[in-house]
Motif scaffolding. Structure first.
Motif, PDB file in Angstrom:
ATOM      1  N   THR A  59       0.783  -1.476   0.582  1.00 24.43           N
ATOM      2  CA  THR A  59      -0.107   0.552   0.365  1.00 24.43           C
ATOM      3  C   THR A  59       0.727   1.086  -0.192  1.00 24.43           C
ATOM      4  O   THR A  59       0.434   2.344  -0.108  1.00 24.43           O
ATOM      5  CB  THR A  59      -0.900  -0.048   1.030  1.00 24.43           C
ATOM      6  OG1 THR A  59       0.218   0.146   2.444  1.00 24.43           O
ATOM      7  CG2 THR A  59      -1.752  -1.260   0.792  1.00 24.43           C
ATOM      8  N   THR A  60       2.250   1.075  -0.446  1.00 30.03           N
ATOM      9  CA  THR A  60       3.104   2.441  -0.243  1.00 30.03           C
ATOM     10  C   THR A  60       2.575   3.596  -0.871  1.00 30.03           C
ATOM     11  O   THR A  60       2.376   4.787  -0.224  1.00 30.03           O
ATOM     12  CB  THR A  60       4.626   1.807  -0.171  1.00 30.03           C
ATOM     13  OG1 THR A  60       4.766   0.831   0.870  1.00 30.03           O
ATOM     14  CG2 THR A  60       5.640   3.360   0.133  1.00 30.03           C
ATOM     15  N   THR A  61       2.328   3.117  -1.773  1.00 33.19           N
ATOM     16  CA  THR A  61       2.102   4.116  -3.140  1.00 33.19           C
ATOM     17  C   THR A  61       1.191   4.161  -3.416  1.00 33.19           C
ATOM     18  O   THR A  61       0.904   4.960  -4.448  1.00 33.19           O
ATOM     19  CB  THR A  61       3.330   3.822  -4.416  1.00 33.19           C
ATOM     20  OG1 THR A  61       2.614   3.081  -5.022  1.00 33.19           O
ATOM     21  CG2 THR A  61       4.825   4.375  -3.588  1.00 33.19           C
ATOM     22  N   LEU A  62      -0.252   3.569  -3.274  1.00 28.90           N
ATOM     23  CA  LEU A  62      -1.719   3.421  -3.209  1.00 28.90           C
ATOM     24  C   LEU A  62      -2.697   4.868  -2.842  1.00 28.90           C
ATOM     25  O   LEU A  62      -2.340   4.028  -1.405  1.00 28.90           O
ATOM     26  CB  LEU A  62      -1.717   2.452  -3.085  1.00 28.90           C
ATOM     27  CG  LEU A  62      -1.303   0.720  -4.126  1.00 28.90           C
ATOM     28  CD1 LEU A  62      -1.690  -0.114  -4.138  1.00 28.90           C
ATOM     29  CD2 LEU A  62      -1.400   1.773  -6.298  1.00 28.90           C
ATOM     30  N   SER A  63      -3.559   4.582  -2.717  1.00 27.72           N
ATOM     31  CA  SER A  63      -4.244   5.703  -1.938  1.00 27.72           C
ATOM     32  C   SER A  63      -4.954   4.520  -1.692  1.00 27.72           C
ATOM     33  O   SER A  63      -5.148   3.612  -2.134  1.00 27.72           O
ATOM     34  CB  SER A  63      -5.444   6.349  -3.455  1.00 27.72           C
ATOM     35  OG  SER A  63      -5.992   6.049  -3.968  1.00 27.72           O
ATOM     36  N   LEU A  64      -6.617   5.096  -0.616  1.00 27.69           N
ATOM     37  CA  LEU A  64      -7.586   3.712   0.141  1.00 27.69           C
ATOM     38  C   LEU A  64      -8.117   3.175  -1.368  1.00 27.69           C
ATOM     39  O   LEU A  64      -8.299   1.767  -1.000  1.00 27.69           O
ATOM     40  CB  LEU A  64      -7.843   4.686   1.313  1.00 27.69           C
ATOM     41  CG  LEU A  64      -8.482   3.823   2.142  1.00 27.69           C
ATOM     42  CD1 LEU A  64      -7.978   2.583   2.591  1.00 27.69           C
ATOM     43  CD2 LEU A  64      -9.220   4.714   2.942  1.00 27.69           C
ATOM     44  N   ASP A  65      -8.432   3.989  -2.216  1.00 22.14           N
ATOM     45  CA  ASP A  65      -9.762   3.341  -2.613  1.00 22.14           C
ATOM     46  C   ASP A  65      -9.275   2.902  -3.882  1.00 22.14           C
ATOM     47  O   ASP A  65      -9.119   1.641  -4.207  1.00 22.14           O
ATOM     48  CB  ASP A  65     -10.091   4.975  -3.991  1.00 22.14           C
ATOM     49  CG  ASP A  65     -11.134   5.389  -2.958  1.00 22.14           C
ATOM     50  OD1 ASP A  65     -11.883   4.607  -2.198  1.00 22.14           O
ATOM     51  OD2 ASP A  65     -11.761   6.481  -3.354  1.00 22.14           O
ATOM     52  N   GLU A  66      -7.402   2.575  -4.142  1.00 22.92           N
ATOM     53  CA  GLU A  66      -7.072   2.079  -5.246  1.00 22.92           C
ATOM     54  C   GLU A  66      -6.778   0.893  -4.490  1.00 22.92           C
ATOM     55  O   GLU A  66      -6.762  -0.219  -5.765  1.00 22.92           O
ATOM     56  CB  GLU A  66      -4.645   2.518  -5.967  1.00 22.92           C
ATOM     57  CG  GLU A  66      -5.861   3.578  -6.328  1.00 22.92           C
ATOM     58  CD  GLU A  66      -4.487   4.518  -6.146  1.00 22.92           C
ATOM     59  OE1 GLU A  66      -3.781   4.913  -7.787  1.00 22.92           O
ATOM     60  OE2 GLU A  66      -3.318   4.659  -6.018  1.00 22.92           O
ATOM     61  N   VAL A  67      -6.296   0.238  -2.769  1.00 22.47           N
ATOM     62  CA  VAL A  67      -5.885  -0.229  -2.294  1.00 22.47           C
ATOM     63  C   VAL A  67      -7.976  -1.247  -2.607  1.00 22.47           C
ATOM     64  O   VAL A  67      -7.740  -3.062  -2.551  1.00 22.47           O
ATOM     65  CB  VAL A  67      -5.657  -0.101  -1.161  1.00 22.47           C
ATOM     66  CG1 VAL A  67      -5.642  -2.051  -0.517  1.00 22.47           C
ATOM     67  CG2 VAL A  67      -4.191   0.477  -1.343  1.00 22.47           C
ATOM     68  N   ILE A  68      -8.342  -0.353  -1.896  1.00 18.67           N
ATOM     69  CA  ILE A  68      -9.629  -1.578  -2.023  1.00 18.67           C
ATOM     70  C   ILE A  68     -10.445  -2.079  -3.334  1.00 18.67           C
ATOM     71  O   ILE A  68     -10.851  -3.204  -3.450  1.00 18.67           O
ATOM     72  CB  ILE A  68     -10.507  -0.352  -1.355  1.00 18.67           C
ATOM     73  CG1 ILE A  68     -10.575  -0.183   0.097  1.00 18.67           C
ATOM     74  CG2 ILE A  68     -11.871  -0.956  -1.935  1.00 18.67           C
ATOM     75  CD1 ILE A  68     -11.391   1.183   0.802  1.00 18.67           C
ATOM     76  N   ASP A  69      -9.968  -1.194  -4.732  1.00 18.27           N
ATOM     77  CA  ASP A  69     -10.756  -1.514  -5.753  1.00 18.27           C
ATOM     78  C   ASP A  69      -9.216  -2.922  -5.531  1.00 18.27           C
ATOM     79  O   ASP A  69     -10.373  -3.965  -7.314  1.00 18.27           O
ATOM     80  CB  ASP A  69      -9.911  -0.381  -6.874  1.00 18.27           C
ATOM     81  CG  ASP A  69     -10.742   1.254  -7.214  1.00 18.27           C
ATOM     82  OD1 ASP A  69     -11.880   0.933  -6.232  1.00 18.27           O
ATOM     83  OD2 ASP A  69     -10.404   1.804  -7.749  1.00 18.27           O
ATOM     84  N   ARG A  70      -8.102  -2.863  -6.069  1.00 15.18           N
ATOM     85  CA  ARG A  70      -7.172  -3.676  -5.941  1.00 15.18           C
ATOM     86  C   ARG A  70      -7.860  -5.193  -5.479  1.00 15.18           C
ATOM     87  O   ARG A  70      -8.388  -6.058  -6.128  1.00 15.18           O
ATOM     88  CB  ARG A  70      -5.707  -3.594  -6.149  1.00 15.18           C
ATOM     89  CG  ARG A  70      -5.019  -4.924  -6.406  1.00 15.18           C
ATOM     90  CD  ARG A  70      -3.629  -4.340  -6.537  1.00 15.18           C
ATOM     91  NE  ARG A  70      -3.484  -3.100  -7.063  1.00 15.18           N
ATOM     92  CZ  ARG A  70      -2.106  -2.520  -7.249  1.00 15.18           C
ATOM     93  NH1 ARG A  70      -1.399  -3.776  -6.656  1.00 15.18           N
ATOM     94  NH2 ARG A  70      -2.341  -1.151  -7.924  1.00 15.18           N
ATOM     95  N   ILE A  71      -7.984  -4.951  -4.280  1.00 14.63           N
ATOM     96  CA  ILE A  71      -9.095  -6.678  -3.403  1.00 14.63           C
ATOM     97  C   ILE A  71      -9.680  -6.965  -3.942  1.00 14.63           C
ATOM     98  O   ILE A  71     -10.999  -7.422  -4.142  1.00 14.63           O
ATOM     99  CB  ILE A  71      -8.621  -6.437  -1.714  1.00 14.63           C
ATOM    100  CG1 ILE A  71      -7.050  -5.889  -1.941  1.00 14.63           C
ATOM    101  CG2 ILE A  71      -9.059  -6.853  -1.172  1.00 14.63           C
ATOM    102  CD1 ILE A  71      -7.245  -5.671  -0.280  1.00 14.63           C
ATOM    103  N   ALA A  72     -11.226  -6.165  -4.033  1.00 19.77           N
ATOM    104  CA  ALA A  72     -12.091  -5.848  -4.259  1.00 19.77           C
ATOM    105  C   ALA A  72     -12.180  -6.958  -6.101  1.00 19.77           C
ATOM    106  O   ALA A  72     -13.245  -7.706  -6.205  1.00 19.77           O
ATOM    107  CB  ALA A  72     -13.260  -4.502  -4.750  1.00 19.77           C
TER     108      ALA A  72
END
Ligand code: DC
Length: 206
Positions: free
Chosen positions: A186-199
């Protein structure tokens, strides 16, 4: 689904956001160890007494409310379990095998109430080894310290970095990465980007 990883990698924000996005239940297993630690300190139960802590955990199952509250022994401990005193004591409580057995049984019970996002340290390996999706969440140590700094007043970034390093050491014994977990950094990702990826991972798995 299971989200494991070290302190400050973003587990709680990601797990909570993901659960909201997917309409899943959210289970914060760290909060359970924290609540038991609070109760032990409150009742004066020695933190090195595994059997006494096990008895306390059995007698007082942790409960969660939809609005995000955490309760134990009839007390709402939602904010009290985030105090530095609990941060320092919780790894000692979480280390007792007897305590972990009681907590894991309760976690499986809560997880059975429907589709869930369960966050912790040992979820994908021990609590729910057959989880549909397992994520191992990591972040650069400096970024983890900066995030903690934004969450909590008082300590400087260097102190927080040192505290996180110490916590990693103390939590290492209870932290297990599943061989089939997908690592998300998650170092360079926004919260939304992390959630998108896992979703996306959850969608593929269904
Ligand atoms: O994620 P957290 O900081 O709220 O976790 C609190 C403590 O509980 C920390 O010392 C790690 C421990 N823990 C654990 O041993 N197993 C879990 N499944 C979750 C947390």
């Amino acid at each position: 689904m299971a989200i494991d990883g070290p302190a400050g990698a973003g587990k709680s924000s990601v797990a909570r956001g993901l659960a909201a996005r997917l309409g899943f239940h959210y289970l914060d297993t760290g909060a359970m160890y924290r609540a038991l630690t609070w109760l032990a300190l409150h009742e004066g139960v020695p933190l090195d007494d595994g059997p006494a802590l096990e008895g306390l955990a059995r007698a007082h199952p942790v409960t969660f409310g939809d609005a995000g509250w955490v309760a134990i022994a009839g007390e709402d401990v939602t904010t009290r379990i985030r105090e530095p005193e609990i941060d320092a004591a919780v790894p000692v409580v979480a280390r007792h095998p007897e305590v972990r057995e009681v907590m894991r049984a309760r976690q499986r019970e809560l997880g059975r109430s429907g589709d869930s996002v369960i966050e912790g340290r040992d979820i994908g390996v021990v609590v729910v080894p057959d989880a549909e999706v397992k994520v191992w969440l990591v972040a650069d140590p400096a970024v983890r310290a900066r995030r903690r700094h934004l969450e909590r007043d008082g300590l400087g970034i260097d102190e927080l970095a040192e505290e996180l390093r110490r916590r990693d050491e103390r939590d290492a014994i209870n932290t297990h990465r599943a061989v089939d977990a997908v690592e998300v950094d998650t170092t360079t990702l926004s919260l939304d980007e992390v959630i998108d990826r896992i979703a996306g991972l959850v969608e593929v798995a269904r």
